[in-house]
Every structure is written in C-alpha cells, then in structure tokens.
Design a protein around this motif. Structure first.
Motif, PDB file in Angstrom:
ATOM      1  N   THR A  85      -7.622  -1.397   3.772  1.00 61.76           N
ATOM      2  CA  THR A  85      -6.614  -0.090   3.901  1.00 61.76           C
ATOM      3  C   THR A  85      -6.419   0.128   2.342  1.00 61.76           C
ATOM      4  O   THR A  85      -6.328   1.332   1.965  1.00 61.76           O
ATOM      5  CB  THR A  85      -5.380  -0.320   4.594  1.00 61.76           C
ATOM      6  N   ASP A  86      -5.903  -0.789   1.736  1.00 59.87           N
ATOM      7  CA  ASP A  86      -5.622  -0.561   0.102  1.00 59.87           C
ATOM      8  C   ASP A  86      -6.957  -0.188  -0.470  1.00 59.87           C
ATOM      9  O   ASP A  86      -6.810   0.581  -1.500  1.00 59.87           O
ATOM     10  CB  ASP A  86      -5.095  -2.001  -0.528  1.00 59.87           C
ATOM     11  N   GLU A  87      -8.221  -0.610  -0.244  1.00 60.55           N
ATOM     12  CA  GLU A  87      -9.446  -0.146  -1.047  1.00 60.55           C
ATOM     13  C   GLU A  87      -9.571   1.177  -0.389  1.00 60.55           C
ATOM     14  O   GLU A  87      -9.927   1.965  -1.509  1.00 60.55           O
ATOM     15  CB  GLU A  87     -10.233  -1.043  -0.461  1.00 60.55           C
ATOM     16  N   HIS A  88      -9.303   1.648   0.709  1.00 60.35           N
ATOM     17  CA  HIS A  88      -9.494   3.072   1.039  1.00 60.35           C
ATOM     18  C   HIS A  88      -8.510   4.181   0.430  1.00 60.35           C
ATOM     19  O   HIS A  88      -9.035   5.145  -0.166  1.00 60.35           O
ATOM     20  CB  HIS A  88      -9.336   3.270   2.415  1.00 60.35           C
ATOM     21  N   LEU A  89      -7.069   3.678   0.125  1.00 62.28           N
ATOM     22  CA  LEU A  89      -6.190   4.223  -0.529  1.00 62.28           C
ATOM     23  C   LEU A  89      -6.457   4.647  -2.035  1.00 62.28           C
ATOM     24  O   LEU A  89      -6.312   5.500  -2.525  1.00 62.28           O
ATOM     25  CB  LEU A  89      -4.900   3.746  -0.339  1.00 62.28           C
ATOM     26  N   ARG A  90      -7.040   3.456  -2.715  1.00 58.72           N
ATOM     27  CA  ARG A  90      -7.475   3.472  -4.076  1.00 58.72           C
ATOM     28  C   ARG A  90      -8.549   4.569  -4.261  1.00 58.72           C
ATOM     29  O   ARG A  90      -8.758   5.204  -5.200  1.00 58.72           O
ATOM     30  CB  ARG A  90      -7.891   2.014  -4.603  1.00 58.72           C
ATOM     31  N   TRP A  91      -9.707   4.797  -3.187  1.00 57.75           N
ATOM     32  CA  TRP A  91     -10.639   5.367  -3.122  1.00 57.75           C
ATOM     33  C   TRP A  91     -10.329   6.773  -3.098  1.00 57.75           C
ATOM     34  O   TRP A  91     -10.736   7.751  -3.930  1.00 57.75           O
ATOM     35  CB  TRP A  91     -11.776   5.290  -1.897  1.00 57.75           C
ATOM     36  N   LEU A  92      -9.247   7.113  -2.324  1.00 54.80           N
ATOM     37  CA  LEU A  92      -8.635   8.303  -2.036  1.00 54.80           C
ATOM     38  C   LEU A  92      -7.897   8.835  -3.563  1.00 54.80           C
ATOM     39  O   LEU A  92      -8.103   9.971  -3.970  1.00 54.80           O
ATOM     40  CB  LEU A  92      -7.498   8.406  -1.117  1.00 54.80           C
ATOM     41  N   GLU A  93      -7.432   7.976  -4.043  1.00 54.28           N
ATOM     42  CA  GLU A  93      -6.595   8.166  -5.174  1.00 54.28           C
ATOM     43  C   GLU A  93      -7.825   8.559  -6.473  1.00 54.28           C
ATOM     44  O   GLU A  93      -7.653   9.528  -7.243  1.00 54.28           O
ATOM     45  CB  GLU A  93      -5.898   7.309  -5.824  1.00 54.28           C
ATOM     46  N   ARG A  94      -8.812   7.830  -6.520  1.00 56.57           N
ATOM     47  CA  ARG A  94     -10.003   8.225  -7.549  1.00 56.57           C
ATOM     48  C   ARG A  94     -10.551   9.239  -6.955  1.00 56.57           C
ATOM     49  O   ARG A  94     -10.900  10.311  -8.068  1.00 56.57           O
ATOM     50  CB  ARG A  94     -10.800   6.939  -7.113  1.00 56.57           C
ATOM     51  N   GLN A  95     -10.693   9.743  -6.082  1.00 58.34           N
ATOM     52  CA  GLN A  95     -11.419  10.973  -5.428  1.00 58.34           C
ATOM     53  C   GLN A  95     -10.601  12.112  -5.963  1.00 58.34           C
ATOM     54  O   GLN A  95     -11.190  13.330  -6.319  1.00 58.34           O
ATOM     55  CB  GLN A  95     -11.774  10.791  -3.981  1.00 58.34           C
ATOM     56  N   ALA A 142       0.871  -1.216   0.098  1.00 63.13           N
ATOM     57  CA  ALA A 142      -0.001   0.003  -0.116  1.00 63.13           C
ATOM     58  C   ALA A 142       0.919   1.135  -0.012  1.00 63.13           C
ATOM     59  O   ALA A 142       1.931   1.165   0.689  1.00 63.13           O
ATOM     60  CB  ALA A 142      -0.716   0.089   1.298  1.00 63.13           C
ATOM     61  N   SER A 143       0.300   2.280  -0.628  1.00 66.48           N
ATOM     62  CA  SER A 143       0.959   3.674  -0.507  1.00 66.48           C
ATOM     63  C   SER A 143       0.015   4.689  -0.353  1.00 66.48           C
ATOM     64  O   SER A 143      -1.035   4.603  -1.111  1.00 66.48           O
ATOM     65  CB  SER A 143       1.912   3.691  -1.794  1.00 66.48           C
ATOM     66  N   PHE A 144       0.386   5.847   0.401  1.00 66.63           N
ATOM     67  CA  PHE A 144      -0.315   6.828   0.628  1.00 66.63           C
ATOM     68  C   PHE A 144      -0.086   7.843  -0.692  1.00 66.63           C
ATOM     69  O   PHE A 144       0.856   8.464  -0.736  1.00 66.63           O
ATOM     70  CB  PHE A 144      -0.216   7.569   1.814  1.00 66.63           C
ATOM     71  N   SER A 145      -1.547   8.206  -1.272  1.00 68.17           N
ATOM     72  CA  SER A 145      -1.229   8.698  -2.516  1.00 68.17           C
ATOM     73  C   SER A 145      -1.992  10.180  -2.648  1.00 68.17           C
ATOM     74  O   SER A 145      -2.227  10.656  -3.476  1.00 68.17           O
ATOM     75  CB  SER A 145      -1.761   7.963  -3.557  1.00 68.17           C
ATOM     76  N   ARG A 146      -2.496  10.687  -1.459  1.00 69.92           N
ATOM     77  CA  ARG A 146      -2.741  11.943  -1.330  1.00 69.92           C
ATOM     78  C   ARG A 146      -2.025  13.041  -2.028  1.00 69.92           C
ATOM     79  O   ARG A 146      -0.699  12.788  -1.694  1.00 69.92           O
ATOM     80  CB  ARG A 146      -3.385  12.444   0.059  1.00 69.92           C
ATOM     81  N   GLN A 147      -2.329  13.991  -2.371  1.00 68.08           N
ATOM     82  CA  GLN A 147      -1.736  15.446  -2.912  1.00 68.08           C
ATOM     83  C   GLN A 147      -0.472  15.744  -1.953  1.00 68.08           C
ATOM     84  O   GLN A 147       0.780  15.657  -2.535  1.00 68.08           O
ATOM     85  CB  GLN A 147      -2.267  16.319  -3.418  1.00 68.08           C
ATOM     86  N   ASP A 148      -0.558  15.945  -0.841  1.00 76.34           N
ATOM     87  CA  ASP A 148       0.162  16.635   0.206  1.00 76.34           C
ATOM     88  C   ASP A 148       1.265  15.593   0.772  1.00 76.34           C
ATOM     89  O   ASP A 148       0.756  14.761   1.609  1.00 76.34           O
ATOM     90  CB  ASP A 148      -0.568  17.359   1.332  1.00 76.34           C
ATOM     91  N   GLN A 149       2.219  15.348   0.444  1.00 75.85           N
ATOM     92  CA  GLN A 149       3.380  14.139   0.829  1.00 75.85           C
ATOM     93  C   GLN A 149       4.068  15.022   1.656  1.00 75.85           C
ATOM     94  O   GLN A 149       5.379  15.132   1.213  1.00 75.85           O
ATOM     95  CB  GLN A 149       3.995  13.509  -0.328  1.00 75.85           C
ATOM     96  N   ARG A 150       3.789  15.602   2.822  1.00 76.27           N
ATOM     97  CA  ARG A 150       4.872  16.272   3.556  1.00 76.27           C
ATOM     98  C   ARG A 150       4.953  15.752   5.085  1.00 76.27           C
ATOM     99  O   ARG A 150       4.365  14.493   5.275  1.00 76.27           O
ATOM    100  CB  ARG A 150       4.023  17.781   3.800  1.00 76.27           C
ATOM    101  N   THR A 151       5.811  16.542   5.960  1.00 76.10           N
ATOM    102  CA  THR A 151       6.045  15.811   7.198  1.00 76.10           C
ATOM    103  C   THR A 151       4.506  15.691   8.044  1.00 76.10           C
ATOM    104  O   THR A 151       3.605  16.332   7.735  1.00 76.10           O
ATOM    105  CB  THR A 151       7.161  16.574   7.763  1.00 76.10           C
ATOM    106  N   GLU A 152       4.623  14.787   9.150  1.00 78.42           N
ATOM    107  CA  GLU A 152       3.315  14.688   9.741  1.00 78.42           C
ATOM    108  C   GLU A 152       2.714  16.068  10.300  1.00 78.42           C
ATOM    109  O   GLU A 152       1.916  16.408  10.474  1.00 78.42           O
ATOM    110  CB  GLU A 152       3.732  13.635  11.073  1.00 78.42           C
ATOM    111  N   THR A 153       3.865  16.923  10.924  1.00 78.51           N
ATOM    112  CA  THR A 153       3.879  18.176  11.561  1.00 78.51           C
ATOM    113  C   THR A 153       2.829  19.297  10.320  1.00 78.51           C
ATOM    114  O   THR A 153       2.007  19.715  10.721  1.00 78.51           O
ATOM    115  CB  THR A 153       5.008  18.768  12.070  1.00 78.51           C
ATOM    116  N   ASP A 154       3.675  19.085   9.093  1.00 78.81           N
ATOM    117  CA  ASP A 154       3.056  19.768   8.004  1.00 78.81           C
ATOM    118  C   ASP A 154       1.599  19.436   7.858  1.00 78.81           C
ATOM    119  O   ASP A 154       0.787  20.321   7.508  1.00 78.81           O
ATOM    120  CB  ASP A 154       4.019  19.780   6.721  1.00 78.81           C
ATOM    121  N   LEU A 155       1.147  18.037   8.157  1.00 80.51           N
ATOM    122  CA  LEU A 155       0.075  17.733   7.545  1.00 80.51           C
ATOM    123  C   LEU A 155      -1.026  18.111   8.898  1.00 80.51           C
ATOM    124  O   LEU A 155      -2.107  18.644   8.309  1.00 80.51           O
ATOM    125  CB  LEU A 155      -0.160  16.290   7.562  1.00 80.51           C
ATOM    126  N   TRP A 156      -0.479  18.185   9.914  1.00 80.71           N
ATOM    127  CA  TRP A 156      -1.231  18.599  11.246  1.00 80.71           C
ATOM    128  C   TRP A 156      -1.704  20.085  10.929  1.00 80.71           C
ATOM    129  O   TRP A 156      -2.838  20.671  11.173  1.00 80.71           O
ATOM    130  CB  TRP A 156      -0.618  18.446  12.433  1.00 80.71           C
TER     131      TRP A 156
END
Length: 559
Positions: A519-529, A428-442
């Motif tokens: 989890t993989d299914e949810h990540l694919r949904w995020l990518e499609r969204q 699995a891989s987190f594919s949301r647009q913002d690939q930043r540090t956890e602090t940046d994400l918060w």
C-alpha cells in the motif's frame, strides 16, 4: 576450518559464525563468542602478500575514531583492522575488525532524496542532514590526519547510524594507506565524484585532493535537496552526464556565474550562508585550494547552531536566516502546476469551440447549434452523463456497489489498507490532489465511471467527441487534473482501470506488513505520478507511469 590470531605457538583460536556479506575481495563473518567483532577472510589468489603489508600499515597508524557509546551500545565509526588472522599453516588469510551492524545503519544514499528518506523511515528534518554532513567531515578529518585517503568516496560507499547521525565507514582496507616507507594505494574510483585533475590518472596515483572533491560533492548533496553540484541546465549541445559536466567545469551554483551553467530548479543554494557558498566555490572551481575536511567540520559545526526551523513546516524545513528555500521551491512547483492547468483549460476550451464550429447546422433534430442529434451516441452519452450508481437499479445509495472510477476504485481499495496500516503502526497517507469527503470523491468521477459500464458504447469516435466537449461538458466539472485527463483520454482511463484491478488482485494475496508495504509503495507511485502535471504534454508521462506500475504489480503478483 581453524583460524588463529597470530603465527606463534599458542596463538588464540577463533571460530567463525554466520556470513554477514561477501565482496570481490573476500567474505565477512561474525566471530563466535565475541560480540561486536567481525572477521574478513580474503578469497584465495587475491595477492595476500600485498594485502598483509597493507593491513600491517593500517594497524600501525589507526585514525582516532573510537566507537560511539549510546545507551550501553557501542557504535563503531569505522571498520578498521584490529588484528591479523592466519590459517593452521601460518598463512595470512584476513583480519579482525569491529562489526558494523547493518540493521542499525543504512546507506548514505538513502538520506539524499525525500522518497528514500520516507521509505527508510529516516528523519526528514533538514537540520538532521546538516548534522550528518558535519559528522562525515569529522570522520575524514581524522582519517586524513592519520595520512590515509578513501579515494573512492561516494554515498553508496558510506553508511551512517540513523539513531545517532554518526558515520559507519566500511571496507577501509580498500583505502589508500600511508605506510612506513611508501603509500599502499587504493584501486578504485567512481564516476560523478572524480575531480577534474584526477580524470586521466590511475586510482593508485590519487590522494587527499581527490578525497576533498568527493567530500565537497557529498556535503553539497546533503545540503541542497540531493542535487549534484554539476547537475543543472545549460546550452544546447552540452554534456548531459555528470562526470562530463565536471570535466567541463559546468558548476552553476557559484557566487560568480559560469557561462552555460545554470542551477537545477530544485536547488536552494541561494539561501545558504555566503561563507558556505564560498567554500563550495573553492571546492569546485579550484584544484589547489579546496577546503579540508577539518574546515568543513568546523564550518558545519557553526551551521548546526545557526539553523532556524521554518514556521510553516518546523518538523521538516529549516534555514540559515535567509528564508526557507524549501517553501520557496514548493511555491514554484505550485505556480508551475497552476500555469499548466490554466493552459490546459484554455486549450480544452479552444478545442471545444473548434469542434462546435465544424458541426453542420441540423435540418432536423434538435435545431439547437451545439446540441447533438437525437438518437446519436453523443446525445445518449450527454443525456446520461450523471453518476450511474444513481440511475442503475440496485446501485443508488450503495457505496460498495459504485462503479470503478479512478477515485472510487482507489478509495475502495486503499481505505481498508490504510486502516490496516494504522492498526499495525504504519505511516501511510493518501496524497492524491483531491482531499475531499468520500461522497465528493464518488460524485467527482462519474464520467470515468460511465466509460467503465458495460451498457455504455465504447466507440472511439464517440469517445473522441466527448473528449472534445471537455472544456464545457462533464469533464470540466472535475476538479482533479488527473481525473480530467482520464475523462478526456480513453486510453489512459483504460490503463488506470487495468492498474487498479491488478493492484486489487495483488493486495488480496498479501496480508499484515507485506500488505502495508504494498500500500505504501502504491501511494508513493500515486505521488510520483502527480508530477506529470509539470510536463508540457502529460500524456506520455502518464502512459509510461501506468506501464511501469502495471509491470511492477505483475512482477510482485508472480513472486
């Protein structure tokens, strides 16, 4: 019940094992004590006399398609009859054939789209699809050489072995078979793969030209991002379903343009070799000069040797010397997304300016145009537009206690699950647009967090006022376009929280591989969204995406 390989006295007796599958014509079983052999028994009342004649013709003229041997395992290319079966009274009931191992093979449909390739863990290398297309053509060159035709040719009716790229053709007794004195016809053909001249004819009347049209369609899909050769855009009022477009001749990928037919945006056909495009033009613009299966096999043999891996993505992309069509398509998508983001930013700035222009000049209060009056909800919201975990007692510096923004909730739920995936071999891989540090994400998600806190007023009017300030207010500081959208749209933010909460509940009820799959299914949904950014108005697309995902999670939770 006893079954025999022949009618004569002393005929060998077989015992059936587990049932492998069942269709409209009959059921398929393993044969005990005979590894790699299966038995198909027809249902009673299915015209057994005619079926026996067909099996006799198939036994008399088998195609030259022996099993492929690999590492000591035999992989049958086609489930062709090997012998007839009879019951104890000597009545024909079915036939023996090589067993196609469904655990080692998969539907050709799964190779056409990137999402299904990843779901089935198939190779995403373009050259692999070219090789499968070559092997598909090779099988039908042999089948046609023996005088037989599949007729109902479509990806859903074809299988292949991912480990070898070789075909695994099933249900051969449904083909059109060349008999000694007459043809024993097929009885099925499917929309989207029916040649124009075949449309008003019965399946029993169709032959090799229908096969050659269906074969060319499938090869086109394998080589061109899964696109059907008659898919695409066109003039207003044109037919939208694929079979109607086939009948109208709306083939938009030819060397010569056809009025009213334009290619799909994801097409890479312009990077094909000219000789390849000429073969496709013959397949889709003529009825009496379509390339044979042998022509396709030999041409694709040459293409396999011409493939050049892409420098940017050598494990996925490849081309034939005219540049990488996949990279060009991805660049077009990124450009379109950038144009849309800039358009949205201009729209937000205009909306904010218009909202400020409509406000009355205060006689009391702040005395500064554009600054809310003291004591109003808007002023309180703006004054407190900081990460609430920094201002609420007991939350500062505690990541696990930070409130449930889109990014925060996803990180909090998915990071442990992704760690689980790594531990059990997941990919699995987190594919949301913002690939930043956890602090940046918060810190990028504070405005959505503010809306989720109980002590913040949720009055719709005040939310709309905050949305109108998005061009210059806190929303403008968010770098992810979805995060900005949630910041500006309370209804979407509520849907996001609802889906995130349901996902968390559902994930808590699963463990091991089941949890990894979820989890993989949810990540694919995020990518499609994320594709909603390409829509003129992303809001309906996002709303529908949330509704569909919530329904899917609730169904999974209830099962």
């Amino acid at each position: 019940m006893a079954y025999f390989i022949g009618r004569e006295p002393g005929a060998a007796r077989i015992r059936l094992g587990e049932r492998l599958g069942e269709g409209a014509a009959g059921a398929v079983h393993t044969v005990r004590g005979q590894k790699g052999v299966a038995a198909k028994l027809y249902h009673p009342g299915k015209g057994l006399d005619a079926l026996e004649r067909k099996i006799d013709a198939m036994l008399a003229r088998p195609p030259k398609l022996p099993p492929v041997e690999h590492e000591g395992v035999a992989y049958p290319q086609i489930a062709w009859p090997q012998g007839k079966l009879y019951d104890g009274q000597g009545k024909f009931v079915g036939f023996l054939m090589p067993e196609i191992d469904f655990s080692r093979s998969t539907s050709l449909v799964n190779l056409l789209q990137r999402s299904s390739r990843r779901a089935e863990k198939l190779s995403d290398y373009y050259g692999y699809r070219v090789l499968v297309a070559r092997n598909l053509a090779s099988v039908f060159a042999q089948l046609h050489g023996a005088g037989h035709h599949m007729i109902d040719m479509k990806p859903a009716n074809l299988r292949f072995y991912p480990a070898l790229s070789w075909m695994a053709v099933v249900d051969a007794d449904g083909f059109s078979i060349a008999g000694r004195n007459r043809r024993l016809p097929a009885d099925q053909v499917s929309d989207e793969y029916i040649a124009p001249e075949s449309w008003r004819r019965q399946p029993a009347e169709l032959g090799e030209p229908q096969d050659l049209f269906g074969l060319a369609v499938i090869i086109f899909q394998l080589l061109n991002n899964g696109m059907h050769p008659f898919a695409g855009s066109g003039d207003a009022g044109q037919a939208s379903d694929l079979q109607s477009r086939v009948l109208a001749g709306l083939y938009g990928y030819g060397l010569t343009k056809i009025d009213g037919a334009r290619p799909g945006a994801a097409s890479i056909h312009k990077t094909f070799r000219r000789s390849t495009r000429m073969l496709f033009d013959r397949a889709f613009t003529t009825t009496d000069d379509r390339p044979t299966a042998a022509e396709w096999r030999d041409h694709l043999d040459g293409l396999v040797g011409m493939l050049i891996p892409c420098e940017a993505k050598p494990l996925e992309h490849a081309h034939f010397g005219s540049g990488c069509g996949f990279c060009a398509h991805e660049a077009r998508l990124q450009s379109a997304a950038q144009v849309h983001r800039e358009r949205e930013q201009r729209r937000a700035r205009r909306a904010s300016a218009q909202a400020r222009a409509r406000r009355p000049v205060p006689l009391h209060g702040s005395g500064v145009p554009g600054v809310p009056w003291p004591g109003t909800i808007a002023q309180s919201r703006r004054a407190n537009a900081v990460p609430l975990w920094q201002s609420r007692p007991g939350l500062a510096g505690t990541a696990g206690s930070r409130p449930g923004s889109r990014t925060a909730a996803l990180v909090a739920i998915l990071l442990p699950l992704l760690a689980l995936g790594g531990a059990i071999g997941g990919a699995a891989s987190f594919s949301r647009q913002d690939q930043r540090t956890e602090t940046d994400l918060w810190n990028a998600a504070f405005i959505v967090d503010a809306r989720s806190m109980k002590d913040v007023d949720s009055d719709p009017a005040s939310m709309e006022e905050t949305a109108n300030d998005a061009g210059s207010g806190p929303c403008a500081s968010l770098s992810g376009w979805i995060e900005k959208r949630l910041c500006e749209r309370p209804q979407l933010a509520a849907a996001e929280r609802q889906v995130t909460a349901q996902f968390e509940r559902t994930a808590a009820r699963h463990s091991g591989w089941a949890r990894q799959a979820l989890t993989d299914e949810h990540l694919r949904w995020l990518e499609r969204q994320g594709r909603c950014v390409l829509m003129p108005d992303p809001d309906p697309c996002l709303a529908e995406s949330y509704a569909d995902r919530l329904a899917a999670l609730e169904k999974r939770d209830a099962s």
